[in-house]
Design a protein around this motif. Structure first.
Motif, PDB file in Angstrom:
ATOM      1  N   UNK A 129      29.162  -8.254  -0.754  1.00  0.00           N
ATOM      2  CA  UNK A 129      30.562  -8.613  -0.576  1.00  0.00           C
ATOM      3  C   UNK A 129      30.799  -9.182   0.819  1.00  0.00           C
ATOM      4  N   UNK A 130      31.547 -10.253   0.881  1.00  0.00           N
ATOM      5  CA  UNK A 130      31.904 -10.849   2.163  1.00  0.00           C
ATOM      6  C   UNK A 130      30.898 -11.844   2.705  1.00  0.00           C
ATOM      7  N   UNK A 131      29.757 -12.002   2.005  1.00  0.00           N
ATOM      8  CA  UNK A 131      28.749 -12.964   2.456  1.00  0.00           C
ATOM      9  C   UNK A 131      28.988 -14.297   1.756  1.00  0.00           C
ATOM     10  N   UNK A 132      29.183 -15.355   2.527  1.00  0.00           N
ATOM     11  CA  UNK A 132      29.419 -16.688   1.965  1.00  0.00           C
ATOM     12  C   UNK A 132      28.085 -17.314   1.590  1.00  0.00           C
ATOM     13  N   UNK A 133      27.922 -17.632   0.314  1.00  0.00           N
ATOM     14  CA  UNK A 133      26.697 -18.261  -0.161  1.00  0.00           C
ATOM     15  C   UNK A 133      26.867 -19.777  -0.044  1.00  0.00           C
ATOM     16  N   UNK A 173      24.414 -10.616 -18.206  1.00  0.00           N
ATOM     17  CA  UNK A 173      23.308 -10.047 -17.445  1.00  0.00           C
ATOM     18  C   UNK A 173      23.594 -10.118 -15.956  1.00  0.00           C
ATOM     19  N   UNK A 174      22.974  -9.214 -15.214  1.00  0.00           N
ATOM     20  CA  UNK A 174      23.113  -9.203 -13.757  1.00  0.00           C
ATOM     21  C   UNK A 174      21.743  -9.236 -13.098  1.00  0.00           C
ATOM     22  N   UNK A 175      21.627 -10.097 -12.079  1.00  0.00           N
ATOM     23  CA  UNK A 175      20.409 -10.175 -11.290  1.00  0.00           C
ATOM     24  C   UNK A 175      20.793 -10.331  -9.825  1.00  0.00           C
ATOM     25  N   UNK A 176      19.799 -10.416  -8.965  1.00  0.00           N
ATOM     26  CA  UNK A 176      20.041 -10.659  -7.545  1.00  0.00           C
ATOM     27  C   UNK A 176      19.212 -11.858  -7.097  1.00  0.00           C
ATOM     28  N   UNK A 177      19.533 -12.370  -5.917  1.00  0.00           N
ATOM     29  CA  UNK A 177      18.766 -13.501  -5.396  1.00  0.00           C
ATOM     30  C   UNK A 177      17.307 -13.118  -5.169  1.00  0.00           C
ATOM     31  N   UNK A 178      17.070 -11.831  -4.879  1.00  0.00           N
ATOM     32  CA  UNK A 178      15.691 -11.371  -4.685  1.00  0.00           C
ATOM     33  C   UNK A 178      14.879 -11.508  -5.970  1.00  0.00           C
ATOM     34  N   UNK A 223      22.337 -23.959  -4.898  1.00  0.00           N
ATOM     35  CA  UNK A 223      21.531 -24.949  -5.622  1.00  0.00           C
ATOM     36  C   UNK A 223      20.116 -24.431  -5.884  1.00  0.00           C
ATOM     37  N   UNK A 224      19.540 -23.740  -4.908  1.00  0.00           N
ATOM     38  CA  UNK A 224      18.187 -23.187  -5.096  1.00  0.00           C
ATOM     39  C   UNK A 224      18.182 -22.110  -6.183  1.00  0.00           C
ATOM     40  N   UNK A 225      19.210 -21.261  -6.182  1.00  0.00           N
ATOM     41  CA  UNK A 225      19.309 -20.241  -7.225  1.00  0.00           C
ATOM     42  C   UNK A 225      19.510 -20.877  -8.597  1.00  0.00           C
ATOM     43  N   UNK A 226      20.377 -21.876  -8.659  1.00  0.00           N
ATOM     44  CA  UNK A 226      20.627 -22.554  -9.937  1.00  0.00           C
ATOM     45  C   UNK A 226      19.363 -23.251 -10.438  1.00  0.00           C
ATOM     46  N   UNK A 227      18.566 -23.800  -9.521  1.00  0.00           N
ATOM     47  CA  UNK A 227      17.312 -24.449  -9.922  1.00  0.00           C
ATOM     48  C   UNK A 227      16.378 -23.435 -10.590  1.00  0.00           C
ATOM     49  N   UNK A 257      14.826 -16.219  -3.709  1.00  0.00           N
ATOM     50  CA  UNK A 257      15.568 -17.208  -2.924  1.00  0.00           C
ATOM     51  C   UNK A 257      16.234 -16.535  -1.726  1.00  0.00           C
ATOM     52  N   UNK A 258      16.044 -17.122  -0.548  1.00  0.00           N
ATOM     53  CA  UNK A 258      16.681 -16.628   0.672  1.00  0.00           C
ATOM     54  C   UNK A 258      18.080 -17.228   0.772  1.00  0.00           C
TER      55      UNK A 258
END
Length: 250
Positions: free
Chosen positions: A90-94, A202-207, A100-104, A211-212
């Protein structure tokens, strides 16, 4: 044909935005949030493609805090089939590049033939995610779409440009970003809102995608727009013309 629609949770467009007293950003406390209007248009267009028999499945994805679940559920109530939330702190601006990297990665996993999303988000007006995603995937792109037609293995898109309208054809798979005049999004009915609660999300994370998402940009300051200067009265038409000439308007 599977269609992927990224959506973003933003401050509702009817809300008057207030800047924090310390100038570090926008005050989000107790502010109504909703789906980005351009993304809502993208969801509507995907639904229309399914209703016309062109699309077979609509997958909605959002990247953000846990509350973005509500945004996805809204898209499911409109008519999308399933959702995916990539949960971030929360509060972190992506930033657009991270999105785009996550969507890829998600595209590689879901294998859609069409990714349709809003041309920009009304909170930061970056207008970059669609273009970056197209570059990362090596796909054709059609931005600022005011009309979309699927013709065989191509997307025929009418785009709004400075000189009027431009129609282009891009081979599928492709990226399309939507403009305001593409369609009028529907309202979700109460029965569909209830049905949306049972649709898969579904729920996932960037990890999970490796993706950083650490920000590359730093907000130096945020300020309210300058107010308009008070008008003046002139004594005659000649004075008016003189003032216009001084301002370079004549």
């Amino acid at each position: 044909m599977k269609v992927l629609v990224p959506v973003k949770r933003v401050i509702d467009y009817n809300v008057k935005v207030k800047v924090k007293a310390d100038g570090t950003g926008v005050d989000l406390a107790n502010v109504k949030m909703s789906m980005n209007p351009f993304d809502e248009i993208a969801v509507e267009e995907a639904i229309r493609l399914k209703e016309s028999g062109v699309a077979s499945e609509i997958v909605v994805v959002s990247i953000g805090e846990k509350k973005s679940t509500d945004t996805i559920r809204n898209a499911l109530a409109m008519g999308a089939d399933r959702g995916l939330l990539v949960v971030e702190d929360q509060g972190v601006e992506i930033e657009p590049l991270a999105v785009a990297k996550l969507l890829a990665k998600i595209v590689a996993e879901e294998a859609p033939e069409l990714v349709i999303l809003g041309k920009q988000a009304i909170d930061n007006d970056m207008n970059a995610t669609g273009q970056m995603l197209a570059a990362l995937l090596g796909w054709g792109q059609a931005t600022f779409a005011s009309e979309v037609k699927i013709d065989g293995g191509k997307a025929v898109v009418t785009r709004e440009v400075d000189g009027g309208l431009q129609t282009i054809s891009v081979p599928l798979p492709a990226i399309v970003t939507t403009d305001l005049r593409l369609n009028e999004p529907r309202y979700a009915s109460l029965p569909n809102i209830m049905k949306a609660k049972k649709k898969p999300l579904d729920e996932k994370t960037s990890a999970d995608y490796g993706v950083d998402t650490a920000p590359r940009l730093t907000v130096v300051s945020t300020s309210e727009p300058k107010g308009r200067d008070a008008g003046i009265k002139v004594g005659s038409v000649d004075d008016l013309v003189a003032k216009l000439k001084e301002g370079g308007l004549v």
